[in-house]
Design a protein around this motif. Structure first.
Motif, PDB file in Angstrom:
ATOM      1  N   PHE A 143     -31.888 -25.730 -12.222  1.00  0.00           N
ATOM      2  CA  PHE A 143     -32.703 -26.897 -12.527  1.00  0.00           C
ATOM      3  C   PHE A 143     -34.191 -26.581 -12.365  1.00  0.00           C
ATOM      4  CE2 PHE A 143     -35.119 -30.644 -11.539  1.00  0.00           C
ATOM      5  CZ  PHE A 143     -34.693 -31.544 -12.495  1.00  0.00           C
ATOM      6  N   GLU A 144     -34.545 -25.854 -11.312  1.00  0.00           N
ATOM      7  CA  GLU A 144     -35.948 -25.500 -11.096  1.00  0.00           C
ATOM      8  C   GLU A 144     -36.484 -24.652 -12.249  1.00  0.00           C
ATOM      9  OE1 GLU A 144     -35.594 -23.667  -7.261  1.00  0.00           O
ATOM     10  OE2 GLU A 144     -36.293 -25.467  -6.211  1.00  0.00           O
ATOM     11  N   ARG A 149     -39.830 -26.531 -18.925  1.00  0.00           N
ATOM     12  CA  ARG A 149     -40.139 -27.754 -19.674  1.00  0.00           C
ATOM     13  C   ARG A 149     -41.593 -28.169 -19.509  1.00  0.00           C
ATOM     14  NH1 ARG A 149     -38.620 -33.732 -17.886  1.00  0.00           N
ATOM     15  NH2 ARG A 149     -40.515 -33.238 -16.735  1.00  0.00           N
ATOM     16  N   ASN A 150     -42.175 -27.956 -18.320  1.00  0.00           N
ATOM     17  CA  ASN A 150     -43.528 -28.404 -18.034  1.00  0.00           C
ATOM     18  C   ASN A 150     -44.582 -27.324 -18.250  1.00  0.00           C
ATOM     19  OD1 ASN A 150     -43.284 -31.272 -16.932  1.00  0.00           O
ATOM     20  ND2 ASN A 150     -41.736 -30.193 -15.768  1.00  0.00           N
ATOM     21  N   PHE A 197     -39.021 -36.491  -7.739  1.00  0.00           N
ATOM     22  CA  PHE A 197     -38.210 -35.662  -6.852  1.00  0.00           C
ATOM     23  C   PHE A 197     -37.983 -36.424  -5.555  1.00  0.00           C
ATOM     24  CE2 PHE A 197     -39.802 -32.324  -9.639  1.00  0.00           C
ATOM     25  CZ  PHE A 197     -38.680 -31.512  -9.772  1.00  0.00           C
ATOM     26  N   PHE A 243     -33.424 -34.926  -8.279  1.00  0.00           N
ATOM     27  CA  PHE A 243     -34.426 -35.293  -9.284  1.00  0.00           C
ATOM     28  C   PHE A 243     -33.936 -36.523 -10.023  1.00  0.00           C
ATOM     29  CE2 PHE A 243     -36.147 -34.956 -13.650  1.00  0.00           C
ATOM     30  CZ  PHE A 243     -37.500 -34.910 -13.383  1.00  0.00           C
ATOM     31  N   GLU A 298     -40.028 -40.280 -13.668  1.00  0.00           N
ATOM     32  CA  GLU A 298     -39.410 -39.139 -12.982  1.00  0.00           C
ATOM     33  C   GLU A 298     -39.902 -39.057 -11.541  1.00  0.00           C
ATOM     34  OE1 GLU A 298     -38.880 -36.042 -16.728  1.00  0.00           O
ATOM     35  OE2 GLU A 298     -40.495 -35.714 -15.290  1.00  0.00           O
ATOM     36  N   VAL A 302     -31.187 -30.479  -7.359  1.00  0.00           N
ATOM     37  CA  VAL A 302     -32.231 -29.474  -7.603  1.00  0.00           C
ATOM     38  C   VAL A 302     -31.678 -28.111  -7.220  1.00  0.00           C
ATOM     39  CG1 VAL A 302     -34.584 -28.748  -7.078  1.00  0.00           C
ATOM     40  CG2 VAL A 302     -34.035 -31.181  -7.240  1.00  0.00           C
ATOM     41  N   THR A 342     -34.581 -39.366 -13.074  1.00  0.00           N
ATOM     42  CA  THR A 342     -35.276 -39.519 -14.350  1.00  0.00           C
ATOM     43  C   THR A 342     -34.636 -40.623 -15.172  1.00  0.00           C
ATOM     44  OG1 THR A 342     -35.986 -38.395 -16.383  1.00  0.00           O
ATOM     45  CG2 THR A 342     -33.862 -37.734 -15.458  1.00  0.00           C
ATOM     46  N   TRP A 349     -35.357 -24.792 -15.350  1.00  0.00           N
ATOM     47  CA  TRP A 349     -35.494 -25.709 -16.480  1.00  0.00           C
ATOM     48  C   TRP A 349     -36.758 -26.541 -16.364  1.00  0.00           C
ATOM     49  CZ3 TRP A 349     -35.604 -31.075 -16.026  1.00  0.00           C
ATOM     50  CH2 TRP A 349     -35.629 -31.772 -17.244  1.00  0.00           C
ATOM     51  N   TYR A 350     -37.024 -27.066 -15.173  1.00  0.00           N
ATOM     52  CA  TYR A 350     -38.183 -27.937 -14.971  1.00  0.00           C
ATOM     53  C   TYR A 350     -39.490 -27.159 -15.186  1.00  0.00           C
ATOM     54  CZ  TYR A 350     -41.158 -31.478 -12.807  1.00  0.00           C
ATOM     55  OH  TYR A 350     -42.130 -32.426 -12.574  1.00  0.00           O
ATOM     56  N   LYS A 351     -39.552 -25.955 -14.682  1.00  0.00           N
ATOM     57  CA  LYS A 351     -40.744 -25.124 -14.851  1.00  0.00           C
ATOM     58  C   LYS A 351     -40.968 -24.799 -16.326  1.00  0.00           C
ATOM     59  CE  LYS A 351     -42.833 -20.756 -13.335  1.00  0.00           C
ATOM     60  NZ  LYS A 351     -42.662 -19.539 -12.503  1.00  0.00           N
TER      61      LYS A 351
END
Length: 201
Positions: free
Chosen positions: A88-89, A95-96, A186, A139, A184, A84, A141, A91-93
């Protein structure tokens, strides 16, 4: 030939020609947008995050069809572990984001960021292990494929008796339905040598 019948045939022929119009509206194509995080990926930071340690992440991957239903274990599933990092943070934000999900925008990592990961394969009862982990946030997945079976009664006909009675006839049919689910989670290794147990579901 009956004149009315002849007119009817001519009308139907004209109607068929109208169905083959000169201008046919094309079906709209689904608009797909591809997005990447704007953050800069730091490969040195990612490499350090995946350096060897003394900890361990172990767990079991599974899903359920209902809260009280038995577990369906992830048999031979590939599980990916990403450090993380700030990239990555981002990307995750992205994506969601509800807006991106609503507008069917597909969010990807850069090829460089995707390379910095670890992989494990679960056994037949969903168990997996990532050894030699150093303290840090990670993370997990994986895409789990599974199938369900069921049956239904299909109406095959009706029979009639001599006294006005009737009986409907049914035949049991079986079907199989395939499912795809993304699991998924964390995970954080807080101290060197810590064993972290997780449920990936």
């Amino acid at each position: 030939m009956n004149l009315k019948f002849l007119y009817f045939v001519i009308f139907m022929l004209c109607l068929g020609q109208n169905l083959r119009a000169q201008y046919v509206e094309k079906e709209e194509e689904e608009k797909i947008t591809t997005l990447y995080p704007e953050a800069v990926f730091d490969s040195i930071q990612a490499k350090k995050a995946l350096a060897l340690g003394k900890g361990k992440i172990t767990g079991v991957a599974f899903t359920k069809t209902a809260p009280l239903a038995p577990r369906i274990y992830a048999d031979n599933m590939k599980i990916m572990l990403f450090p993380v990092t700030p990239y990555f943070e981002a990307w995750y934000k992205l994506r969601n984001s509800k807006e991106n999900l609503r507008k069917r925008r597909y969010v990807y990592m850069s090829d460089a960021a995707f390379r910095y990961r670890l992989e494990a394969i679960s056994n037949s009862v969903g168990k997996f292990t990532f050894p030699d982990m150093k303290p840090g946030k990670y993370f997990l997945t994986g895409n789990m494929s599974w199938s369900s079976t069921g049956s239904y009664n299909e109406h095959t006909g009706t029979s009639y008796g001599s006294y006005g009675t009737q009986a409907d006839h049914y035949e049991k049919r079986y079907y199989t339905q395939n499912h795809e689910e993304r699991l998924e989670k964390f995970v954080e290794v807080k101290t060197d040598g810590e064993i972290v147990e997780v449920k990936l579901k």
